[in-house]
Write a protein that holds these residues in place. Structure first.
Motif, PDB file in Angstrom:
ATOM      1  N   GLN A 112      97.325  96.646  32.563  1.00  0.00           N
ATOM      2  CA  GLN A 112      97.675  97.302  33.819  1.00  0.00           C
ATOM      3  C   GLN A 112      97.290  98.773  33.820  1.00  0.00           C
ATOM      4  O   GLN A 112      97.181  99.381  34.874  1.00  0.00           O
ATOM      5  N   LEU A 113      97.092  99.358  32.654  1.00  0.00           N
ATOM      6  CA  LEU A 113      96.727 100.764  32.576  1.00  0.00           C
ATOM      7  C   LEU A 113      95.231 100.988  32.789  1.00  0.00           C
ATOM      8  O   LEU A 113      94.805 102.102  33.052  1.00  0.00           O
ATOM      9  N   ILE A 114      94.413  99.918  32.687  1.00  0.00           N
ATOM     10  CA  ILE A 114      92.967 100.031  32.851  1.00  0.00           C
ATOM     11  C   ILE A 114      92.609  99.647  34.280  1.00  0.00           C
ATOM     12  O   ILE A 114      92.828  98.513  34.698  1.00  0.00           O
ATOM     13  N   PRO A 115      92.040 100.589  35.042  1.00  0.00           N
ATOM     14  CA  PRO A 115      91.658 100.249  36.422  1.00  0.00           C
ATOM     15  C   PRO A 115      90.369  99.418  36.427  1.00  0.00           C
ATOM     16  O   PRO A 115      89.448  99.658  35.643  1.00  0.00           O
ATOM     17  N   TYR A 116      90.310  98.425  37.307  1.00  0.00           N
ATOM     18  CA  TYR A 116      89.104  97.627  37.447  1.00  0.00           C
ATOM     19  C   TYR A 116      88.972  97.204  38.901  1.00  0.00           C
ATOM     20  O   TYR A 116      89.923  97.215  39.677  1.00  0.00           O
TER      21      TYR A 116
END
Length: 179
Positions: A112-116
């Motif tokens: 959830q901390l990595i934007p995609y």
């Protein structure tokens, strides 16, 4: 029916100061982390001092040395080791307190901390990527032109410097012949 006593009436003088002192003792996790960082820096500094003392000590290889010097260095070394153990205990207390403060927090999954970008937005991003690619290629072309002009100017400056060097050489040669 009795009324509760007023603040200060019948209460010992330090009753409220105890709760205020307890509230002041409770510090937030960020300040605990700062204290922990300072403690780690102190530990590293003390360790460096211990190694410095050990490097300066002479090995007992049959050479007589002054016992007072030896005793002083040994006392310094023992004091540093004692301070180091105190600092490690302090660091352990800070670590335990931080874990205690963070125990109720829900961990956030790393995903959830990595934007995609999702699949639906890929068509919109293709247009943006194409415009970015076009902009980057134009910028690269401009940089290449500037580099070409810069090389030309550098060649001209080199020619001028060579001409000046030859002129100064000729002037110096004529002055040498005149003398």
């Amino acid at each position: 029916m009795s009324t509760p006593p007023l603040a200060g009436a019948g209460m010992p003088p330090g009753a409220f100061s105890g709760t205020q002192a307890q509230a002041a003792r409770e510090v937030n996790t960020a300040s605990l982390c700062r204290i922990g960082q300072e403690t780690v820096q102190d530990i590293v500094f003390r360790t460096m001092e211990i190694f410095q003392l050990l490097r300066n000590m002479q090995l007992p290889n049959g050479v007589t040395y002054h016992t007072t010097t030896y005793q002083d260095r040994l006392a310094k070394l023992q004091e540093h080791l004692r301070q180091l153990s105190i600092l490690f205990r302090k660091l352990r207390l800070v670590y335990d307190k931080c874990n205690e403060n963070c125990a109720g927090l829900d961990p956030v999954p790393i995903e959830q901390l990595i934007p995609y970008v999702e699949e639906d937005g890929s068509k919109h991003d293709d247009r943006g990527a194409a415009s970015q690619l076009r902009f980057a290629s134009e910028e690269r072309r401009e940089i290449m032109e500037v580099n070409k002009k810069l090389k030309q100017k550098n060649q001209q400056l080199k020619q001028i410097m060579d001409q000046l060097r030859n002129l100064i050489w000729d002037i110096n040669a004529m002055l040498a012949m005149r003398n």
